[in-house]
Motif scaffolding. Sequence first.
Motif, PDB file in Angstrom:
ATOM      1  N   VAL A  61      -0.277  49.666   0.885  1.00  0.00           N
ATOM      2  CA  VAL A  61      -0.151  48.375   0.027  1.00  0.00           C
ATOM      3  C   VAL A  61       1.189  48.417  -0.471  1.00  0.00           C
ATOM      4  O   VAL A  61       1.369  49.419  -1.316  1.00  0.00           O
ATOM      5  N   THR A  62       2.172  47.812  -0.125  1.00  0.00           N
ATOM      6  CA  THR A  62       3.470  48.280  -0.597  1.00  0.00           C
ATOM      7  C   THR A  62       4.300  46.614  -0.777  1.00  0.00           C
ATOM      8  O   THR A  62       3.582  45.538  -0.555  1.00  0.00           O
ATOM      9  N   VAL A  63       5.569  46.942  -1.446  1.00  0.00           N
ATOM     10  CA  VAL A  63       6.230  45.766  -2.227  1.00  0.00           C
ATOM     11  C   VAL A  63       7.070  45.498  -0.709  1.00  0.00           C
ATOM     12  O   VAL A  63       7.787  46.300  -0.164  1.00  0.00           O
ATOM     13  N   GLU A  64       7.257  44.352  -0.524  1.00  0.00           N
ATOM     14  CA  GLU A  64       7.972  43.885   0.858  1.00  0.00           C
ATOM     15  C   GLU A  64       9.010  42.650   0.308  1.00  0.00           C
ATOM     16  O   GLU A  64       8.655  41.834  -0.757  1.00  0.00           O
ATOM     17  N   LYS A  65      10.206  42.520   0.891  1.00  0.00           N
ATOM     18  CA  LYS A  65      11.212  41.467   0.856  1.00  0.00           C
ATOM     19  C   LYS A  65      10.727  40.171   1.546  1.00  0.00           C
ATOM     20  O   LYS A  65      10.383  40.509   2.836  1.00  0.00           O
ATOM     21  N   LEU A  66      10.521  38.952   1.027  1.00  0.00           N
ATOM     22  CA  LEU A  66       9.967  38.057   2.008  1.00  0.00           C
ATOM     23  C   LEU A  66      11.081  36.984   2.329  1.00  0.00           C
ATOM     24  O   LEU A  66      12.066  36.789   1.830  1.00  0.00           O
ATOM     25  N   VAL A  67      10.488  36.370   3.431  1.00  0.00           N
ATOM     26  CA  VAL A  67      11.069  35.395   4.131  1.00  0.00           C
ATOM     27  C   VAL A  67      10.013  34.229   4.060  1.00  0.00           C
ATOM     28  O   VAL A  67       8.959  34.304   4.638  1.00  0.00           O
ATOM     29  N   VAL A  68      10.434  33.124   3.344  1.00  0.00           N
ATOM     30  CA  VAL A  68       9.517  32.079   3.274  1.00  0.00           C
ATOM     31  C   VAL A  68       9.753  30.718   4.094  1.00  0.00           C
ATOM     32  O   VAL A  68      10.804  30.344   4.296  1.00  0.00           O
ATOM     33  N   HIS A  69       8.831  30.381   4.953  1.00  0.00           N
ATOM     34  CA  HIS A  69       8.952  28.991   5.783  1.00  0.00           C
ATOM     35  C   HIS A  69       7.984  28.021   5.172  1.00  0.00           C
ATOM     36  O   HIS A  69       6.771  28.215   4.583  1.00  0.00           O
ATOM     37  N   PRO A  70       8.303  26.964   5.515  1.00  0.00           N
ATOM     38  CA  PRO A  70       7.468  25.893   5.551  1.00  0.00           C
ATOM     39  C   PRO A  70       6.218  25.771   6.071  1.00  0.00           C
ATOM     40  O   PRO A  70       5.990  26.473   7.246  1.00  0.00           O
ATOM     41  N   HIS A  71       4.830  25.254   5.589  1.00  0.00           N
ATOM     42  CA  HIS A  71       3.895  25.275   6.393  1.00  0.00           C
ATOM     43  C   HIS A  71       3.729  23.939   7.065  1.00  0.00           C
ATOM     44  O   HIS A  71       3.731  22.870   6.313  1.00  0.00           O
ATOM     45  N   PRO A  72       3.501  23.789   8.478  1.00  0.00           N
ATOM     46  CA  PRO A  72       3.900  22.693   9.065  1.00  0.00           C
ATOM     47  C   PRO A  72       2.731  21.505   8.903  1.00  0.00           C
ATOM     48  O   PRO A  72       2.858  20.497   9.111  1.00  0.00           O
ATOM     49  N   ASN A  73       1.564  21.995   8.320  1.00  0.00           N
ATOM     50  CA  ASN A  73       0.414  21.060   8.252  1.00  0.00           C
ATOM     51  C   ASN A  73      -0.200  20.874   6.631  1.00  0.00           C
ATOM     52  O   ASN A  73      -1.139  20.429   6.292  1.00  0.00           O
ATOM     53  N   ALA A  74       0.648  21.313   5.811  1.00  0.00           N
ATOM     54  CA  ALA A  74       0.237  21.307   4.230  1.00  0.00           C
ATOM     55  C   ALA A  74       1.356  21.218   3.467  1.00  0.00           C
ATOM     56  O   ALA A  74       2.278  22.033   3.178  1.00  0.00           O
ATOM     57  N   ASP A  75       1.238  20.071   2.551  1.00  0.00           N
ATOM     58  CA  ASP A  75       2.385  20.044   1.620  1.00  0.00           C
ATOM     59  C   ASP A  75       2.421  20.965   0.637  1.00  0.00           C
ATOM     60  O   ASP A  75       3.496  21.202  -0.212  1.00  0.00           O
ATOM     61  N   ARG A  76       1.329  21.580   0.134  1.00  0.00           N
ATOM     62  CA  ARG A  76       1.394  22.265  -1.260  1.00  0.00           C
ATOM     63  C   ARG A  76       1.106  23.696  -0.719  1.00  0.00           C
ATOM     64  O   ARG A  76       0.932  24.752  -1.503  1.00  0.00           O
ATOM     65  N   LEU A  77       1.323  24.445   0.640  1.00  0.00           N
ATOM     66  CA  LEU A  77       1.319  25.447   0.954  1.00  0.00           C
ATOM     67  C   LEU A  77       2.593  26.000   1.640  1.00  0.00           C
ATOM     68  O   LEU A  77       3.278  25.048   2.259  1.00  0.00           O
ATOM     69  N   GLU A  78       2.736  27.190   1.703  1.00  0.00           N
ATOM     70  CA  GLU A  78       4.002  27.723   2.610  1.00  0.00           C
ATOM     71  C   GLU A  78       3.577  29.179   3.197  1.00  0.00           C
ATOM     72  O   GLU A  78       2.474  29.446   2.882  1.00  0.00           O
ATOM     73  N   LEU A  79       4.453  29.567   3.997  1.00  0.00           N
ATOM     74  CA  LEU A  79       4.251  30.830   4.701  1.00  0.00           C
ATOM     75  C   LEU A  79       5.199  31.846   4.240  1.00  0.00           C
ATOM     76  O   LEU A  79       6.363  31.825   4.497  1.00  0.00           O
ATOM     77  N   ALA A  80       4.533  33.125   3.652  1.00  0.00           N
ATOM     78  CA  ALA A  80       5.404  34.257   3.401  1.00  0.00           C
ATOM     79  C   ALA A  80       5.468  35.310   4.582  1.00  0.00           C
ATOM     80  O   ALA A  80       4.422  35.732   4.805  1.00  0.00           O
ATOM     81  N   GLN A  81       6.560  35.372   5.129  1.00  0.00           N
ATOM     82  CA  GLN A  81       6.625  36.467   6.078  1.00  0.00           C
ATOM     83  C   GLN A  81       7.101  37.799   5.731  1.00  0.00           C
ATOM     84  O   GLN A  81       7.714  38.371   5.025  1.00  0.00           O
ATOM     85  N   VAL A  82       6.008  38.693   6.122  1.00  0.00           N
ATOM     86  CA  VAL A  82       6.308  40.260   5.901  1.00  0.00           C
ATOM     87  C   VAL A  82       6.309  41.065   7.419  1.00  0.00           C
ATOM     88  O   VAL A  82       5.167  40.794   8.018  1.00  0.00           O
ATOM     89  N   GLY A  83       7.528  41.304   7.657  1.00  0.00           N
ATOM     90  CA  GLY A  83       7.820  41.838   9.093  1.00  0.00           C
ATOM     91  C   GLY A  83       7.854  40.806   9.952  1.00  0.00           C
ATOM     92  O   GLY A  83       8.160  39.794   9.840  1.00  0.00           O
ATOM     93  N   LEU A  84       6.473  40.674  10.947  1.00  0.00           N
ATOM     94  CA  LEU A  84       6.166  39.572  11.790  1.00  0.00           C
ATOM     95  C   LEU A  84       4.842  39.020  11.201  1.00  0.00           C
ATOM     96  O   LEU A  84       4.499  37.982  11.777  1.00  0.00           O
ATOM     97  N   PHE A  85       4.191  39.423  10.144  1.00  0.00           N
ATOM     98  CA  PHE A  85       2.980  38.676   9.699  1.00  0.00           C
ATOM     99  C   PHE A  85       3.531  37.683   8.847  1.00  0.00           C
ATOM    100  O   PHE A  85       4.406  37.608   8.176  1.00  0.00           O
ATOM    101  N   ARG A  86       2.576  36.659   8.652  1.00  0.00           N
ATOM    102  CA  ARG A  86       2.856  35.558   7.822  1.00  0.00           C
ATOM    103  C   ARG A  86       1.598  35.325   7.017  1.00  0.00           C
ATOM    104  O   ARG A  86       0.341  35.211   7.801  1.00  0.00           O
ATOM    105  N   ALA A  87       1.856  35.128   5.927  1.00  0.00           N
ATOM    106  CA  ALA A  87       0.343  34.804   5.144  1.00  0.00           C
ATOM    107  C   ALA A  87       0.621  33.489   4.316  1.00  0.00           C
ATOM    108  O   ALA A  87       1.903  33.248   3.801  1.00  0.00           O
ATOM    109  N   VAL A  88      -0.434  32.810   4.029  1.00  0.00           N
ATOM    110  CA  VAL A  88      -0.153  31.500   3.442  1.00  0.00           C
ATOM    111  C   VAL A  88      -0.195  31.766   1.848  1.00  0.00           C
ATOM    112  O   VAL A  88      -0.819  32.473   1.463  1.00  0.00           O
TER     113      VAL A  88
END
Length: 363
Positions: A6-33
């Motif tokens: 369980v580590t601290v990561e530097k994020l890359v944030v992407h738009p969520h294509p199907n939700a105005d109130r959500l985004e996708l935070a990328q860690v490595g190649l994982f993405r979490a809503v």
Amino acid sequence: MSTLSVTVEKLVVHPHPNADRLELAQVGLFRAVVAKGEFTTGDYALYIPEQARLPEALIAELGLTGKLAGAQHNRVKTVRLRGEVSQGIVCRPAALAGTDLAAAEAARTDFAEALGITKWVPPIPVSMSGQVEPAPELIRWIDVENIKRYPDIFEPGEPVVATEKVHGTACLVTYLRDGDRVLVSSKGVGGQSLALVHAPGNLYWRAAQRHGLAEAARKLSAALDLERVAFFGEVYGQGVQDLHYGATAAQDETLGYALFDLVIDPAPEPVRWLSRAEIEATLGDLGIEVPLAPVLYEGPYDIEALLGLAEGAETVSGTAAHLREGLVVRPASERYAPVLGGRAIGKIVSNAYLLRDGGTEYE
């Protein structure tokens, strides 16, 4: 399974294509809503991976009461949220207030113990357990990390081999020339340097005997002058896990087995993991027939191609009986991976596998 970190990561944030109130935070190649606006690209945050079990206080703090997996609703699992796959949890718990997150990320500090987060390990069925004995000479299997978490295991264009990841239970067989002894274990038991005492009904001993692993290892040892030989294979079939590949564990004749790794110990030289090409050549030269995990790709490392290849139907049975669990990727020539601090090997797990209902995960 992977190790829990369980580590601290530097994020890359992407738009969520199907939700105005959500985004996708990328860690490595994982993405979490995540909630929109909670993070921006370049922010540091804690990443809690799947298979983690959270304490009640942290679950409540994150607003996830009743929303996680498992009977106690405390386990992180891959989910699909508004059409997008979400793997893991990205958050900044209060316990990290005042922590230099950039420094923690650089140091790869593991916060699992401090936060009371543990790794979920499924209960083992009786057929996969048994009486154990100390086995310090057993060659143990290793945890294989997810390439999505560690995308720098391999270099772009590096020659790699990807085999199908078979959903069964890992069977460890170590042959010892000294005393002509055979040690049989599972991944979990073997990880404690323990072996399973021979018992007629034990799944791992049945698989070893059904597929002649002791005889094969003994032949290898004699031919190559080896102190130890270790076979690592997946035992599979109906009654082992939920994916069965058309096999069944009910009878020895129908019990599936797929070799995925082979280790030799030419003492006093260090133990050596054989590449897939070396495994095929070594077994073939000696006329040893052991079922091997199917090779699905050989060529330059291309993460996008491999991510696509991890999906689809299984090839083990030859009948596409069900979905594919994923891939295990190795370099064409075995080497050390600095990012892992050990052997260069990684897995890619298919989204269909992660999102299936009623899955089992016995080690």
